[in-house]
Scaffold this motif. Structure first.
Motif: not given
Lengths: 113, 115
Positions: B4-14, B80-86, B111-115
């Motif tokens: 199984v492959t996944q992209t991206p490996s790391h996503q940073v979003t606001q 749809r609308s990311t929260k910090l806890e996501d 890895r999803l990082t929500v800032t």
């Protein structure tokens, strides 16, 4: 939700010796139990499973034991090798009602050369 | 060996932005899953998907989440609308055997990082 518990967050074992990782569960409706191994920055890798109607399953160096009356299972790795150093997750699955794996919190195994 | 492959490996979003996490399950598998692991916590089930529809979902999988199989190979998770806890590691998994759905094969995670 503490249906699957791994009470030891970490374990260190000398290379060549036996590693024993433990897992307890509370839901008697689980039908299968699995062990996954996880390296940093990778996803969990399926290792071995056991049906609830069995008490032992063996695959090479890995053996899983199930004690249904105690709601306890264990993974034995013998002999332990440095490449076995990873986080090990116990997981459980029920045929009824959902298709999800319920995971424990993991045990970090370190094999000391 | 198929994986199984996944992209991206790391996503940073606001916070408040939409994100789409992508997965390519093992090619002959028919059952697909998303799980997540918040740092220091358990791997938790989000949703399972079969025959182009959701078959099970957890209480975490609220209206902000959706899944789609847009073509014959990809499987996506949209927030749809990311929260910090996501912020978490999101794992895609797949299974090929109706008799052994417990044998689920996982991707390396996003890895999803929500800032």
């Amino acid at each position: 939700d503490q249906q699957v518990k791994q009470n030891s967050p970490s374990l260190s074992v000398q290379e060549g010796r036996i590693s024993i990782l433990n897992c307890d569960y509370t839901n008697s409706m689980f039908d299968y139990f699995l062990w996954y191994k996880k390296y940093p920055a990778e996803g969990p890798t399926f290792l071995i499973s056991i049906s609830s109607i069995k008490d032992k399953n063996e695959d090479g160096r890995f053996t899983v034991f199930l004690n249904k009356s105690a709601k306890h299972l264990s993974l034995h790795i013998v002999p332990s090798q440095p490449g076995d150093s990873a986080v090990y997750f116990c997981a459980a699955y029920s045929n009824f009602g959902n298709e999800k794996l319920t995971f424990g919190t993991g045990t970090r195994l370190t094999i000391i050369p | 060996e198929p994986e199984v492959t996944q992209t991206p490996s790391h996503q940073v979003t606001q916070m408040g932005q939409e994100v789409i996490l992508r997965c390519v399950p093992i090619s002959n598998h028919l059952y697909f899953y998303w799980y997540r692991q918040i740092l220091g916590q358990k791997v938790e089930f989000l949703v399972s998907f079969y025959n182009n529809e959701i078959s099970e979902k957890s209480e975490i999988f609220d209206d902000q989440f959706s899944v789609e199989r847009p073509d014959g190979s990809n499987f996506t998770l949209k927030i749809r609308s990311t929260k910090l806890e996501d912020s978490a590691m999101y794992f895609c998994a797949s299974s090929d055997n109706r008799q052994a759905l417990y044998e689920q094969y996982f991707g390396p995670g996003t890895r999803l990082t929500v800032t």
